[in-house]
Design a protein around this motif. Structure first.
Motif, PDB file in Angstrom:
ATOM      1  N   GLY A 117       0.835  -1.199   0.000  1.00  0.00           N
ATOM      2  CA  GLY A 117       0.000   0.000   0.000  1.00  0.00           C
ATOM      3  C   GLY A 117       0.861   1.236   0.000  1.00  0.00           C
ATOM      4  N   ILE A 118       0.669   2.086   1.010  1.00  0.00           N
ATOM      5  CA  ILE A 118       1.517   3.266   1.160  1.00  0.00           C
ATOM      6  C   ILE A 118       2.951   2.827   1.411  1.00  0.00           C
ATOM      7  N   GLN A 119       3.122   1.826   2.221  1.00  0.00           N
ATOM      8  CA  GLN A 119       4.438   1.240   2.451  1.00  0.00           C
ATOM      9  C   GLN A 119       4.557  -0.035   1.624  1.00  0.00           C
ATOM     10  N   VAL A 120       5.739  -0.265   1.091  1.00  0.00           N
ATOM     11  CA  VAL A 120       5.926  -1.472   0.285  1.00  0.00           C
ATOM     12  C   VAL A 120       5.693  -2.711   1.142  1.00  0.00           C
ATOM     13  N   HIS A 121       6.271  -2.748   2.328  1.00  0.00           N
ATOM     14  CA  HIS A 121       5.930  -3.768   3.308  1.00  0.00           C
ATOM     15  C   HIS A 121       4.915  -3.119   4.250  1.00  0.00           C
ATOM     16  N   ASP A 122       3.655  -3.198   3.874  1.00  0.00           N
ATOM     17  CA  ASP A 122       2.641  -2.429   4.587  1.00  0.00           C
ATOM     18  C   ASP A 122       2.351  -3.039   5.957  1.00  0.00           C
ATOM     19  N   VAL A 123       1.638  -2.259   6.764  1.00  0.00           N
ATOM     20  CA  VAL A 123       1.511  -2.531   8.199  1.00  0.00           C
ATOM     21  C   VAL A 123       0.561  -3.684   8.505  1.00  0.00           C
ATOM     22  N   ALA A 124       0.675  -4.182   9.732  1.00  0.00           N
ATOM     23  CA  ALA A 124      -0.255  -5.127  10.369  1.00  0.00           C
ATOM     24  C   ALA A 124      -0.260  -6.504   9.710  1.00  0.00           C
ATOM     25  N   GLY A 125       0.814  -6.879   9.031  1.00  0.00           N
ATOM     26  CA  GLY A 125       0.866  -8.192   8.413  1.00  0.00           C
ATOM     27  C   GLY A 125       0.923  -9.335   9.413  1.00  0.00           C
ATOM     28  N   ARG A 126       1.416  -9.058  10.628  1.00  0.00           N
ATOM     29  CA  ARG A 126       1.537 -10.101  11.642  1.00  0.00           C
ATOM     30  C   ARG A 126       0.644  -9.828  12.846  1.00  0.00           C
ATOM     31  N   VAL A 127      -0.410  -9.054  12.633  1.00  0.00           N
ATOM     32  CA  VAL A 127      -1.354  -8.728  13.709  1.00  0.00           C
ATOM     33  C   VAL A 127      -2.758  -9.035  13.204  1.00  0.00           C
ATOM     34  N   GLY A 128      -3.520  -9.802  13.979  1.00  0.00           N
ATOM     35  CA  GLY A 128      -4.871 -10.146  13.579  1.00  0.00           C
ATOM     36  C   GLY A 128      -5.819  -8.972  13.715  1.00  0.00           C
ATOM     37  N   PRO A 129      -7.014  -9.050  13.119  1.00  0.00           N
ATOM     38  CA  PRO A 129      -7.999  -7.973  13.234  1.00  0.00           C
ATOM     39  C   PRO A 129      -8.376  -7.633  14.671  1.00  0.00           C
ATOM     40  N   ASP A 130      -8.192  -8.592  15.578  1.00  0.00           N
ATOM     41  CA  ASP A 130      -8.492  -8.355  16.998  1.00  0.00           C
ATOM     42  C   ASP A 130      -7.293  -7.803  17.752  1.00  0.00           C
ATOM     43  N   GLY A 131      -6.189  -7.501  17.036  1.00  0.00           N
ATOM     44  CA  GLY A 131      -4.999  -6.972  17.667  1.00  0.00           C
ATOM     45  C   GLY A 131      -4.044  -8.022  18.198  1.00  0.00           C
ATOM     46  N   ARG A 132      -4.409  -9.292  18.061  1.00  0.00           N
ATOM     47  CA  ARG A 132      -3.560 -10.373  18.567  1.00  0.00           C
ATOM     48  C   ARG A 132      -2.336 -10.548  17.674  1.00  0.00           C
ATOM     49  N   HIS A 133      -1.166 -10.709  18.296  1.00  0.00           N
ATOM     50  CA  HIS A 133       0.073 -10.915  17.547  1.00  0.00           C
ATOM     51  C   HIS A 133       0.063 -12.298  16.907  1.00  0.00           C
ATOM     52  N   LEU A 134       0.433 -12.360  15.628  1.00  0.00           N
ATOM     53  CA  LEU A 134       0.449 -13.610  14.871  1.00  0.00           C
ATOM     54  C   LEU A 134       1.866 -13.858  14.359  1.00  0.00           C
ATOM     55  N   PRO A 135       2.716 -14.479  15.165  1.00  0.00           N
ATOM     56  CA  PRO A 135       4.112 -14.671  14.748  1.00  0.00           C
ATOM     57  C   PRO A 135       4.207 -15.654  13.589  1.00  0.00           C
ATOM     58  N   PRO A 136       5.289 -15.558  12.803  1.00  0.00           N
ATOM     59  CA  PRO A 136       5.482 -16.510  11.710  1.00  0.00           C
ATOM     60  C   PRO A 136       5.888 -17.867  12.244  1.00  0.00           C
ATOM     61  N   PRO A 137       5.755 -18.923  11.432  1.00  0.00           N
ATOM     62  CA  PRO A 137       6.207 -20.251  11.867  1.00  0.00           C
ATOM     63  C   PRO A 137       7.698 -20.214  12.203  1.00  0.00           C
ATOM     64  N   GLU A 138       8.095 -21.044  13.157  1.00  0.00           N
ATOM     65  CA  GLU A 138       9.479 -21.035  13.624  1.00  0.00           C
ATOM     66  C   GLU A 138      10.459 -21.310  12.491  1.00  0.00           C
ATOM     67  N   GLN A 139      10.095 -22.198  11.562  1.00  0.00           N
ATOM     68  CA  GLN A 139      11.002 -22.545  10.471  1.00  0.00           C
ATOM     69  C   GLN A 139      11.003 -21.503   9.347  1.00  0.00           C
ATOM     70  N   HIS A 140      10.067 -20.544   9.399  1.00  0.00           N
ATOM     71  CA  HIS A 140       9.955 -19.550   8.334  1.00  0.00           C
ATOM     72  C   HIS A 140       9.861 -18.143   8.941  1.00  0.00           C
ATOM     73  N   PRO A 141      10.928 -17.704   9.597  1.00  0.00           N
ATOM     74  CA  PRO A 141      10.863 -16.460  10.378  1.00  0.00           C
ATOM     75  C   PRO A 141      10.726 -15.195   9.542  1.00  0.00           C
ATOM     76  N   PHE A 142      10.975 -15.279   8.241  1.00  0.00           N
ATOM     77  CA  PHE A 142      10.945 -14.072   7.423  1.00  0.00           C
ATOM     78  C   PHE A 142       9.587 -13.835   6.764  1.00  0.00           C
ATOM     79  N   LEU A 143       8.601 -14.658   7.066  1.00  0.00           N
ATOM     80  CA  LEU A 143       7.270 -14.461   6.504  1.00  0.00           C
ATOM     81  C   LEU A 143       6.633 -13.220   7.125  1.00  0.00           C
TER      82      LEU A 143
END
Length: 440
Positions: A343-369
């Motif tokens: 969007g405005i940012q190439v890596h736009d915001v809230a990619g690892r945060v759910g709609p309820d504000g809960r943090h959604l970390p990437p899988p341990e084997q794929h930390p760069f997702l």
């Protein structure tokens, strides 16, 4: 080079966009307990021990409201029940070009007051009102007792709103894709003619009518083994003696919104060219799966399964697909995530945060997702699987028990080609996704 991105009748989609933002801001202020929201556009900053300022770009929260990505020291005041007020800085300066005058199609959505500098709106900060201010802390070292700087609740709610794009935002990203594809076509032609990385980059800029300061990110223009450097940042002025491969990751800007596109090419018809075709097929399969309700983490795993199938069919690896995935062998060849919000940012915001504000970390084997959510209607995201031959990662693989399953002679043949990445920008819809890049 100065060019204005042209949209037909931009006000038709921009006015509803601002009306939508007013409603969203009213809801955020009520939920967070504030009377008003102030958004600063930012301030140019000199480099350490230097009087040179890098190119200025306004803060994304400001661009979310206003198509002014290169307007420093402006202040936007948003209050429920009122038309937003913009203090537009127009300094008297003979060192730099004057900013463009407000255009009717966007200016009519705001009350605008022209000021020569920040002193013209400083009094706004002193008002006795519960205020949330979004700004760089360096620009506001001291605030009155009525203003809170970057309250987390407000930022979190605004970030969530940005994950679902308005018609205006989609229109801008679509236009940015058209601009970028003109550059990509010129870059492909330059590669075919034997140009150097620098010459290809210049051809891209000319065709896209951008200068480097207006690009949304630093273009990756990589020939041969340079394509194995994921964020390759240099550009050789001399063409290599032998032209093998070309990877270009380059975008464009429209009113502050980005396109982010990657293409890969081979100079011959051998195995690497066949791998590009297979990766393009895989990428299109993944694009077709970008539908409402799907987990992007699951789609990332599908990308790894597709890469494993290609490694097996090309005889690079003699393990079964399931065995490769269980051993996480594919991460040697695809070390990054499948994509990210755009969007405005190439890596736009809230990619690892759910709609309820809960943090959604990437899988341990794929930390760069960078995107771990379920997809929603009007998300815009990238889909960019890769297949790389990175010496550092291959050296690690060679030292493991899995080494015996790899055809290292084939690997040695492919190393000089670097790698493959194919990336499109995709709009999620209820049924079929819209590939904004292929559409362009």
């Amino acid at each position: 080079m100065r060019s204005k991105p042209q949209l037909s009748r931009p006000g038709e989609s921009y006015r509803p966009h601002v009306e939508r933002l007013i409603g969203q801001a009213t809801e955020v202020l009520s939920q967070a307990g504030y009377d008003r929201l102030l958004i600063h556009s930012g301030r140019p900053r000199t480099r350490f021990q230097d009087d040179y300022q890098p190119p200025f770009r306004a803060h994304p929260y400001f661009i979310h409201w206003l198509p002014l990505p290169r307007s420093p020291d402006c202040l936007l005041d948003i209050r429920p029940g009122r038309r937003p007020r913009l203090w537009l800085a127009a300094p008297e300066d003979f060192w730099h070009a004057a900013p463009d005058a407000p255009e009717d199609w966007w200016a009519q959505c705001f009350e605008i007051e022209l000021v020569s500098d920040a002193a013209g709106w400083q009094h706004v900060l002193d008002e006795v009102s519960a205020t949330a201010l979004i700004a760089d802390p360096h620009d506001f070292p001291g605030l009155g007792r009525h203003a809170d700087l970057n309250p987390e609740t407000v930022l979190g709610l605004l970030d969530q709103q940005r994950t679902v794009k308005s018609d205006w935002q989609i229109q801008c990203i679509r236009a940015a894709n058209r601009i970028a594809m003109a550059g990509h076509r010129a870059a492909a032609d330059a590669f075919s003619s034997g140009a150097s990385e620098l010459e290809i980059h210049l051809a891209y800029l000319h065709a896209a009518q951008h200068d480097p300061d207006t690009l949304p990110y630093n273009s990756i223009v990589a020939l041969n083994e340079h394509a194995a450097v994921l964020h390759y940042q240099l550009r050789d002025a001399q063409a290599p003696e032998r032209r093998r491969s070309f990877l270009i990751d380059a975008g464009a800007d429209c009113h502050g919104y980005a396109a982010d596109i990657t293409r890969s090419y081979s100079a011959d018809d051998g195995l690497f060219a066949a791998l590009i075709s297979e990766m393009d097929r895989l990428q299109q399969q993944l694009v077709a799966r970008m539908q409402v309700g799907r987990s992007y983490v699951d789609l990332h795993y599908e990308a790894h399964r597709g890469v494993a199938e290609i490694l097996e069919s090309s005889k690079i690896c003699d393990m079964s697909v399931d065995a490769m995935l269980e051993a996480n062998l594919t991460s040697t060849f695809l070390p990054h995530g499948l994509g990210h919000f755009l969007g405005i940012q190439v890596h736009d915001v809230a990619g690892r945060v759910g709609p309820d504000g809960r943090h959604l970390p990437p899988p341990e084997q794929h930390p760069f997702l960078r995107l771990t959510r379920e997809l929603q209607k009007d998300n815009v995201l990238t889909v960019e699987p890769g297949l790389y031959f990175i010496p550092q990662l291959l050296d690690r693989l060679r030292d493991t028990p899995l080494s015996g399953h790899i055809d290292w002679k084939l690997i040695e043949t492919l190393l000089p080609y670097g790698g493959i990445r194919i990336e499109d920008d995709v709009l999620v819809q209820l049924e079929e996704p819209v590939n904004l890049t292929r559409e362009a």
